[in-house]
Design an enzyme around this catalytic site. Sequence first.
Site, mmCIF file in Angstrom:
data_model
loop_
_atom_site.group_PDB
_atom_site.id
_atom_site.type_symbol
_atom_site.label_atom_id
_atom_site.label_comp_id
_atom_site.label_asym_id
_atom_site.label_seq_id
_atom_site.Cartn_x
_atom_site.Cartn_y
_atom_site.Cartn_z
ATOM 1 N N ARG A 1 -12.573 -53.808 57.606
ATOM 2 C CA ARG A 1 -12.459 -53.089 56.327
ATOM 3 C C ARG A 1 -13.097 -51.704 56.450
ATOM 4 O O ARG A 1 -13.774 -51.392 57.419
ATOM 5 C CB ARG A 1 -13.203 -53.864 55.227
ATOM 6 C CG ARG A 1 -12.637 -55.233 54.975
ATOM 7 C CD ARG A 1 -13.393 -55.976 53.870
ATOM 8 N NE ARG A 1 -14.691 -56.455 54.306
ATOM 9 C CZ ARG A 1 -15.852 -55.998 53.851
ATOM 10 N NH1 ARG A 1 -15.885 -55.065 52.932
ATOM 11 N NH2 ARG A 1 -16.984 -56.489 54.302
ATOM 12 N N TYR B 1 -32.335 -50.349 54.960
ATOM 13 C CA TYR B 1 -31.120 -49.619 55.377
ATOM 14 C C TYR B 1 -31.482 -48.252 55.967
ATOM 15 O O TYR B 1 -30.982 -47.872 57.039
ATOM 16 C CB TYR B 1 -30.210 -49.461 54.159
ATOM 17 C CG TYR B 1 -28.868 -48.832 54.441
ATOM 18 C CD1 TYR B 1 -27.838 -49.563 55.029
ATOM 19 C CD2 TYR B 1 -28.620 -47.505 54.099
ATOM 20 C CE1 TYR B 1 -26.598 -48.982 55.272
ATOM 21 C CE2 TYR B 1 -27.385 -46.917 54.340
ATOM 22 C CZ TYR B 1 -26.376 -47.662 54.926
ATOM 23 O OH TYR B 1 -25.143 -47.077 55.169
ATOM 24 N N ALA C 1 -34.275 -47.305 57.308
ATOM 25 C CA ALA C 1 -34.947 -47.486 58.605
ATOM 26 C C ALA C 1 -33.928 -47.809 59.700
ATOM 27 O O ALA C 1 -34.007 -47.273 60.816
ATOM 28 C CB ALA C 1 -35.990 -48.599 58.514
ATOM 29 N N LYS D 1 -30.796 -46.946 59.786
ATOM 30 C CA LYS D 1 -29.933 -45.789 60.067
ATOM 31 C C LYS D 1 -30.718 -44.682 60.776
ATOM 32 O O LYS D 1 -30.153 -43.942 61.591
ATOM 33 C CB LYS D 1 -29.301 -45.282 58.772
ATOM 34 C CG LYS D 1 -28.329 -46.292 58.146
ATOM 35 C CD LYS D 1 -27.158 -46.568 59.072
ATOM 36 C CE LYS D 1 -26.150 -47.539 58.532
ATOM 37 N NZ LYS D 1 -25.011 -47.750 59.417
HETATM 38 N N1 LIG Z 1 -19.507 -46.225 52.505
HETATM 39 C C1 LIG Z 1 -20.435 -45.319 52.581
HETATM 40 O O1 LIG Z 1 -20.642 -44.534 51.635
HETATM 41 C C2 LIG Z 1 -21.275 -45.186 53.824
HETATM 42 C C3 LIG Z 1 -22.174 -44.113 53.877
HETATM 43 C C4 LIG Z 1 -22.955 -43.952 55.010
HETATM 44 C C5 LIG Z 1 -22.823 -44.824 56.072
HETATM 45 N N2 LIG Z 1 -21.960 -45.865 55.985
HETATM 46 C C6 LIG Z 1 -21.904 -46.775 57.125
HETATM 47 O O2 LIG Z 1 -20.573 -46.887 57.585
HETATM 48 C C7 LIG Z 1 -20.378 -48.193 58.137
HETATM 49 C C8 LIG Z 1 -19.170 -48.826 57.481
HETATM 50 O O3 LIG Z 1 -19.425 -48.915 56.092
HETATM 51 P P1 LIG Z 1 -18.290 -49.279 55.021
HETATM 52 O O4 LIG Z 1 -18.607 -48.538 53.796
HETATM 53 O O5 LIG Z 1 -16.958 -49.171 55.653
HETATM 54 O O6 LIG Z 1 -18.651 -50.823 54.759
HETATM 55 P P2 LIG Z 1 -17.715 -52.046 54.317
HETATM 56 O O7 LIG Z 1 -16.529 -51.552 53.591
HETATM 57 O O8 LIG Z 1 -18.638 -52.997 53.645
HETATM 58 O O9 LIG Z 1 -17.226 -52.651 55.730
HETATM 59 C C9 LIG Z 1 -18.169 -53.161 56.629
HETATM 60 C C10 LIG Z 1 -17.462 -53.702 57.847
HETATM 61 O O10 LIG Z 1 -18.462 -54.190 58.756
HETATM 62 C C11 LIG Z 1 -18.147 -55.534 59.103
HETATM 63 N N3 LIG Z 1 -19.376 -56.275 59.381
HETATM 64 C C12 LIG Z 1 -20.419 -56.500 58.549
HETATM 65 N N4 LIG Z 1 -21.370 -57.218 59.173
HETATM 66 C C13 LIG Z 1 -20.912 -57.452 60.425
HETATM 67 C C14 LIG Z 1 -21.429 -58.130 61.549
HETATM 68 N N5 LIG Z 1 -22.630 -58.747 61.518
HETATM 69 N N6 LIG Z 1 -20.687 -58.163 62.681
HETATM 70 C C15 LIG Z 1 -19.470 -57.570 62.734
HETATM 71 N N7 LIG Z 1 -18.930 -56.917 61.695
HETATM 72 C C16 LIG Z 1 -19.638 -56.855 60.562
HETATM 73 C C17 LIG Z 1 -17.380 -56.076 57.931
HETATM 74 O O11 LIG Z 1 -16.595 -57.163 58.358
HETATM 75 P P3 LIG Z 1 -16.583 -58.583 57.565
HETATM 76 O O12 LIG Z 1 -16.006 -58.300 56.224
HETATM 77 O O13 LIG Z 1 -15.704 -59.464 58.363
HETATM 78 O O14 LIG Z 1 -17.988 -59.080 57.506
HETATM 79 C C18 LIG Z 1 -16.539 -54.857 57.531
HETATM 80 O O15 LIG Z 1 -15.391 -54.779 58.330
HETATM 81 C C19 LIG Z 1 -21.668 -48.954 57.924
HETATM 82 O O16 LIG Z 1 -22.470 -48.895 59.070
HETATM 83 C C20 LIG Z 1 -22.323 -48.189 56.791
HETATM 84 O O17 LIG Z 1 -23.715 -48.336 56.795
HETATM 85 C C21 LIG Z 1 -21.173 -46.064 54.887
#
Ligand SMILES: NC(=O)c1ccc[n+]([C@@H]2O[C@H](COP(=O)([O-])OP(=O)(O)OC[C@H]3O[C@@H](n4cnc5c(N)ncnc54)[C@H](OP(=O)(O)O)[C@@H]3O)[C@@H](O)[C@H]2O)c1
Length: 243
Positions: free
Chosen positions: A11, A151, A153, A155
Amino acid sequence: MKVAIITGASRGIGRAIALELYKRGCNIVFNYTRSTQAAEELVKECTSTDRQALAYQVDAADFPAVQDMVKDVKSKLGRIDILVNNAGITNDKLIVRMKEEDWDKVLDTNLKSAFNFCRAVTPIMLKQESGRILNISSISGIVGMAGQANYSASKAGLIGLTKALAKELGSRNITVNALAPGMIETDMTATLSEDYKKSLLEQIPLRRFGQVDEIARIAAFLVSEDAAYITGQVIQVDGGLAM
Ligand SMILES: NC(=O)c1ccc[n+]([C@@H]2O[C@H](COP(=O)([O-])OP(=O)(O)OC[C@H]3O[C@@H](n4cnc5c(N)ncnc54)[C@H](OP(=O)(O)O)[C@@H]3O)[C@@H](O)[C@H]2O)c1
């Protein structure tokens, strides 16, 4: 043909990065934990006959399982050129309410996972004398966010990991960078309250949240040949939020 591993790509941002790299001609390999249907749909979307999309239901925080996954990828596809450490979760709480398991789960999923994958792929990249590693950090790891001690920490830890590995691996033509998104529209940010989103929007000079494709295109650039002379950097893609 290049082989790219993207962690947590069923996702959100990971999925967009995987699709962008596939579109640009890579074989893609990704893992996920729970979203099996979404993972299957992503594989189905990758219809080219000349390259593959492989999905693994593997917890990125599980060291032995990650070793096995990477071994399997190497045996099936022969090489690993790109690693994007994207898997991540939040579990926001004030420090006085944060339980030990809240800390451990976020640090294991967001930071230990990146160690696990770097540890497994670097011997392969070192032998190839080429590679690209990109760690998806966050502006929370740069400025710190109240309610996100775990979170932030994790990052910030990814940024330290990025810089250490950039120094360690640079002489073998392996670049290591971090991408720090601001507020991006995904499931992760969908749960934030409307009031909090409104107050954030007022602080973003571009006055909008980012889209996953906007992260994916920068990620694809950072792991491309065009970015060969960029290493150890933290690239913020945040509409100007953290400056
Ligand atoms: N969205 C933002 O505003 C934002 C901002 C800064 C940084 N980020 C970073 O960007 C990255 C992606 O975020 P996102 O917003 O796309 O999050 P998201 O929509 O919640 O998607 C997270 C993804 O990570 C997978 N995942 C979670 N735990 C896992 C594990 N233990 N092993 C393998 N896969 C795992 C999930 O798969 P499952 O559903 O199968 O668990 C999902 O595909 C993250 O590192 C987040 O911290 C996001």
